[in-house]
Motif scaffolding. Structure first.
Motif, PDB file in Angstrom:
ATOM      1  N   MET A  27      39.582  45.131  52.432  1.00  0.00           N
ATOM      2  CA  MET A  27      40.632  45.560  53.363  1.00  0.00           C
ATOM      3  C   MET A  27      41.987  45.673  52.683  1.00  0.00           C
ATOM      4  O   MET A  27      42.867  46.390  53.163  1.00  0.00           O
ATOM      5  CB  MET A  27      40.709  44.574  54.534  1.00  0.00           C
ATOM      6  CG  MET A  27      39.486  44.578  55.435  1.00  0.00           C
ATOM      7  SD  MET A  27      39.484  43.203  56.620  1.00  0.00           S
ATOM      8  CE  MET A  27      40.907  43.614  57.627  1.00  0.00           C
ATOM      9  N   ALA A  28      42.158  44.955  51.543  1.00  0.00           N
ATOM     10  CA  ALA A  28      43.438  44.996  50.835  1.00  0.00           C
ATOM     11  C   ALA A  28      43.521  46.132  49.821  1.00  0.00           C
ATOM     12  O   ALA A  28      44.596  46.380  49.265  1.00  0.00           O
ATOM     13  CB  ALA A  28      43.678  43.667  50.126  1.00  0.00           C
ATOM     14  N   THR A  29      42.405  46.835  49.571  1.00  0.00           N
ATOM     15  CA  THR A  29      42.431  47.929  48.600  1.00  0.00           C
ATOM     16  C   THR A  29      43.146  49.145  49.171  1.00  0.00           C
ATOM     17  O   THR A  29      43.321  49.279  50.391  1.00  0.00           O
ATOM     18  CB  THR A  29      40.996  48.310  48.195  1.00  0.00           C
ATOM     19  OG1 THR A  29      40.266  48.719  49.363  1.00  0.00           O
ATOM     20  CG2 THR A  29      40.289  47.131  47.538  1.00  0.00           C
ATOM     21  N   GLU A  30      43.538  50.045  48.272  1.00  0.00           N
ATOM     22  CA  GLU A  30      44.203  51.273  48.713  1.00  0.00           C
ATOM     23  C   GLU A  30      43.248  52.163  49.505  1.00  0.00           C
ATOM     24  O   GLU A  30      43.685  52.956  50.343  1.00  0.00           O
ATOM     25  CB  GLU A  30      44.738  52.033  47.501  1.00  0.00           C
ATOM     26  CG  GLU A  30      45.839  51.289  46.741  1.00  0.00           C
ATOM     27  CD  GLU A  30      46.348  52.085  45.564  1.00  0.00           C
ATOM     28  OE1 GLU A  30      45.802  53.190  45.317  1.00  0.00           O
ATOM     29  OE2 GLU A  30      47.273  51.604  44.879  1.00  0.00           O
ATOM     30  N   TYR A  31      41.951  52.029  49.243  1.00  0.00           N
ATOM     31  CA  TYR A  31      40.967  52.843  49.964  1.00  0.00           C
ATOM     32  C   TYR A  31      40.961  52.513  51.443  1.00  0.00           C
ATOM     33  O   TYR A  31      40.869  53.410  52.295  1.00  0.00           O
ATOM     34  CB  TYR A  31      39.579  52.607  49.365  1.00  0.00           C
ATOM     35  CG  TYR A  31      38.477  53.381  50.051  1.00  0.00           C
ATOM     36  CD1 TYR A  31      38.257  54.732  49.759  1.00  0.00           C
ATOM     37  CD2 TYR A  31      37.665  52.759  50.995  1.00  0.00           C
ATOM     38  CE1 TYR A  31      37.254  55.443  50.391  1.00  0.00           C
ATOM     39  CE2 TYR A  31      36.655  53.457  51.630  1.00  0.00           C
ATOM     40  CZ  TYR A  31      36.448  54.799  51.327  1.00  0.00           C
ATOM     41  OH  TYR A  31      35.455  55.501  51.962  1.00  0.00           O
ATOM     42  N   ASN A 314      44.592  38.287  48.754  1.00  0.00           N
ATOM     43  CA  ASN A 314      45.498  37.804  47.706  1.00  0.00           C
ATOM     44  C   ASN A 314      44.838  37.792  46.336  1.00  0.00           C
ATOM     45  O   ASN A 314      45.512  37.973  45.316  1.00  0.00           O
ATOM     46  CB  ASN A 314      45.990  36.394  48.049  1.00  0.00           C
ATOM     47  CG  ASN A 314      46.981  36.391  49.200  1.00  0.00           C
ATOM     48  OD1 ASN A 314      47.627  37.395  49.481  1.00  0.00           O
ATOM     49  ND2 ASN A 314      47.093  35.260  49.875  1.00  0.00           N
ATOM     50  N   LEU A 315      43.531  37.577  46.292  1.00  0.00           N
ATOM     51  CA  LEU A 315      42.854  37.511  45.001  1.00  0.00           C
ATOM     52  C   LEU A 315      42.806  38.866  44.300  1.00  0.00           C
ATOM     53  O   LEU A 315      42.618  38.926  43.085  1.00  0.00           O
ATOM     54  CB  LEU A 315      41.428  36.969  45.176  1.00  0.00           C
ATOM     55  CG  LEU A 315      41.321  35.492  45.561  1.00  0.00           C
ATOM     56  CD1 LEU A 315      39.867  35.086  45.687  1.00  0.00           C
ATOM     57  CD2 LEU A 315      42.030  34.607  44.549  1.00  0.00           C
ATOM     58  N   THR A 316      42.973  39.948  45.040  1.00  0.00           N
ATOM     59  CA  THR A 316      42.981  41.274  44.406  1.00  0.00           C
ATOM     60  C   THR A 316      44.165  41.447  43.466  1.00  0.00           C
ATOM     61  O   THR A 316      44.128  42.303  42.576  1.00  0.00           O
ATOM     62  CB  THR A 316      43.019  42.379  45.475  1.00  0.00           C
ATOM     63  OG1 THR A 316      44.182  42.216  46.304  1.00  0.00           O
ATOM     64  CG2 THR A 316      41.775  42.331  46.346  1.00  0.00           C
ATOM     65  N   GLN A 317      45.210  40.631  43.649  1.00  0.00           N
ATOM     66  CA  GLN A 317      46.365  40.722  42.754  1.00  0.00           C
ATOM     67  C   GLN A 317      46.011  40.259  41.340  1.00  0.00           C
ATOM     68  O   GLN A 317      46.730  40.553  40.385  1.00  0.00           O
ATOM     69  CB  GLN A 317      47.509  39.867  43.298  1.00  0.00           C
ATOM     70  CG  GLN A 317      48.000  40.315  44.661  1.00  0.00           C
ATOM     71  CD  GLN A 317      49.065  39.381  45.225  1.00  0.00           C
ATOM     72  OE1 GLN A 317      49.485  38.439  44.568  1.00  0.00           O
ATOM     73  NE2 GLN A 317      49.499  39.637  46.438  1.00  0.00           N
ATOM     74  N   GLY A 318      44.930  39.515  41.194  1.00  0.00           N
ATOM     75  CA  GLY A 318      44.544  39.032  39.873  1.00  0.00           C
ATOM     76  C   GLY A 318      43.785  40.037  39.043  1.00  0.00           C
ATOM     77  O   GLY A 318      43.465  39.760  37.884  1.00  0.00           O
ATOM     78  N   LEU A 319      43.470  41.205  39.605  1.00  0.00           N
ATOM     79  CA  LEU A 319      42.730  42.237  38.869  1.00  0.00           C
ATOM     80  C   LEU A 319      43.693  43.060  38.020  1.00  0.00           C
ATOM     81  O   LEU A 319      43.872  44.256  38.214  1.00  0.00           O
ATOM     82  CB  LEU A 319      41.965  43.135  39.852  1.00  0.00           C
ATOM     83  CG  LEU A 319      40.895  42.444  40.680  1.00  0.00           C
ATOM     84  CD1 LEU A 319      40.329  43.397  41.727  1.00  0.00           C
ATOM     85  CD2 LEU A 319      39.782  41.925  39.772  1.00  0.00           C
ATOM     86  N   ARG A 320      44.340  42.392  37.093  1.00  0.00           N
ATOM     87  CA  ARG A 320      45.314  43.051  36.231  1.00  0.00           C
ATOM     88  C   ARG A 320      45.416  42.250  34.932  1.00  0.00           C
ATOM     89  O   ARG A 320      44.980  41.116  34.849  1.00  0.00           O
ATOM     90  CB  ARG A 320      46.689  43.126  36.916  1.00  0.00           C
ATOM     91  CG  ARG A 320      47.279  41.752  37.180  1.00  0.00           C
ATOM     92  CD  ARG A 320      48.576  41.832  37.934  1.00  0.00           C
ATOM     93  NE  ARG A 320      48.349  42.188  39.329  1.00  0.00           N
ATOM     94  CZ  ARG A 320      49.307  42.231  40.239  1.00  0.00           C
ATOM     95  NH1 ARG A 320      50.551  41.976  39.905  1.00  0.00           N
ATOM     96  NH2 ARG A 320      49.028  42.551  41.486  1.00  0.00           N
ATOM     97  N   THR A 321      46.002  42.879  33.939  1.00  0.00           N
ATOM     98  CA  THR A 321      46.216  42.164  32.688  1.00  0.00           C
ATOM     99  C   THR A 321      47.430  41.250  32.825  1.00  0.00           C
ATOM    100  O   THR A 321      48.351  41.543  33.581  1.00  0.00           O
ATOM    101  CB  THR A 321      46.459  43.159  31.540  1.00  0.00           C
ATOM    102  OG1 THR A 321      47.589  43.981  31.863  1.00  0.00           O
ATOM    103  CG2 THR A 321      45.239  44.032  31.332  1.00  0.00           C
TER     104      THR A 321
END
Length: 420
Positions: A27-31, A314-321
């Motif tokens: 639900m937090a994704t841009e899709y 909130n955990l989707t914010q961790g999908l980054r370098t």
């Protein structure tokens, strides 16, 4: 009861958390775009101000008595041990792996501060509702377990907003100092004619000028010394005023935590549960004001799905370098899911052998689980507040919460096997 039967019981709540968190992440994704950052903040405010206090009041007022309050005295001590032991282990991780200076406080805070409220509110009642649960009757176990989790959440909030708050704050101070040094080093040298010899030491013909130093004292020198001593005393007064200001700020932060909605709801829940005539007003089928308790419970039932969806988003914010090294992440994982749980078993078993704990095995289970939980989500709020290490915190959260799915299942099985 067999180990694998207990493993199945322990895995069900974790699978529920994973499924609902996965939905929140989607639900937090841009899709999908339903749980945007602004939407999560708004929903989090509703959970903080309405849902969580309702859940805590409803659970504590229905099940807690004055005798329970006395017999639960070891829980704040146990939570203090989780912060103390985790903080010491986090300090060892910092000294061994040497992360960037502004991340030291964040790493220690992640090792020390567990999610003492939200996950317990999910895990404990879910385990009680399983058919093969070793904790007895489903309804009674769920109610008492909810009380344990609510009490843990109220206590955890106090420790997090005092001890952990100071750790993250120290990280922000170091980050600002590093930024100031970096900005100063990047300033260009505008004196194009300067070299290793400064012009102040040369005369008009660019020849070095001899400098003589006189050691005689005059009346003006004595007056200057008096002025300097006055300035130093003024600085000491300023430092004492600064220390007093910090102490007042620290007390103000504690008072804010005590006046937080969840803490006030916990206090009111204890009062209504401990005082029989207040309890009879709202609790029970014949209570004249039972509609109040029913309404509060209805609001509280929305807490668990909402906080789990927010967690996934909130955990989707961790999908980054990020600039945090993999060895530091492994160090945090080792502290939270290998060393701390093993120490927790020893602490609870020792307290039980000394007669500090009531005989309820569910109470012992909750105390052990407090050593095994992933980091508190409030740490992310603090990094946003101080604007330090937000990306690193998101990456730490992603890996620790992914690992928690396996670690919590395994250790919950071990705890129930020990206590059954």
């Amino acid at each position: 009861m067999g180990f694998w039967t207990l493993f199945e019981v322990a895995s069900m709540p974790i699978l529920q958390v994973l499924l609902i968190s996965g939905l929140g992440a989607f639900m937090a994704t841009e899709y999908c775009g339903l749980l945007t950052a602004d939407a999560r903040k708004s929903l989090n405010k509703i959970v903080f101000m309405v849902f969580t206090p309702s859940l805590m009041f409803a659970g504590l007022a229905r099940t807690v008595t004055f005798q329970d309050i006395i017999s639960w005295w070891f829980m704040p001590v146990n939570i203090a041990f989780t912060f103390l032991i985790g903080g010491m282990l986090g300090w060892i991780v910092v000294k061994l792996l040497k992360p960037k200076p502004y991340l030291e406080g964040l790493v220690i805070a992640t090792c020390a501060s567990g999610n003492l409220g939200n996950l317990l509110l999910i895990i404990v009642p879910a385990i009680c509702n399983e058919d093969n649960s070793p904790f007895g009757d489903k309804s009674a176990c769920s109610s008492v377990g909810l009380s344990y989790a609510s009490f843990s959440m109220a206590l955890g909030g106090f420790f997090i907003w005092t001890y952990t708050y100071q750790l993250v704050r120290s990280s922000s101070v170091k980050y600002k100092e590093l930024q100031a040094v970096d900005d100063f080093s990047k300033q260009p040298n505008k004196d194009l004619d300067s070299n290793e010899s400064t012009r102040l030491l040369k005369g008009e013909n660019q020849e070095p000028v001899a400098i003589s130093v006189h050691s005689t004292k005059t009346v003006e020198d004595v007056e200057d010394q008096a002025v300097i001593s006055q300035e130093s005393s003024g600085k000491s007064e300023k430092e004492s005023a600064t220390l007093w200001g910090k102490f007042v700020g620290f007390l103000h932060k504690i008072l804010e935590e005590l006046l937080a909605p969840a803490t006030l709801a916990a206090i009111l829940g204890f009062i209504f549960g401990a005082i029989s005539w207040l309890r009879k007003l709202i609790i029970g089928d014949s209570a004249p004001l039972r509609v109040i308790q029913d309404s509060i419970k209805l609001l509280g039932d929305g807490t668990i799905p909402c906080i789990t969806l927010i967690l996934g988003g909130n955990l989707t914010q961790g999908l980054r370098t990020s600039r945090i090294r993999p060895w530091v992440i492994l160090g945090v994982l080792s502290v939270r899911y290998i060393i701390s749980p093993a120490i927790g078993i020893g602490v609870v078993k020792a307290a039980n052998s000394l007669g500090f704990l009531p005989p309820d095995p569910l109470y012992h289970y909750v105390l052990m689980v407090q050593f095994t939980l992933p980091p508190a989500m409030n740490i992310g709020t603090m990094t946003q507040l101080f604007n330090v290490g937000q990306e690193e915190c998101s990456v730490l959260f992603l890996w620790t919460y992914l690992a928690a799915a396996l670690a919590l299942t395994f250790w919950s099985t071990v705890y129930m096997w020990i206590l059954s």
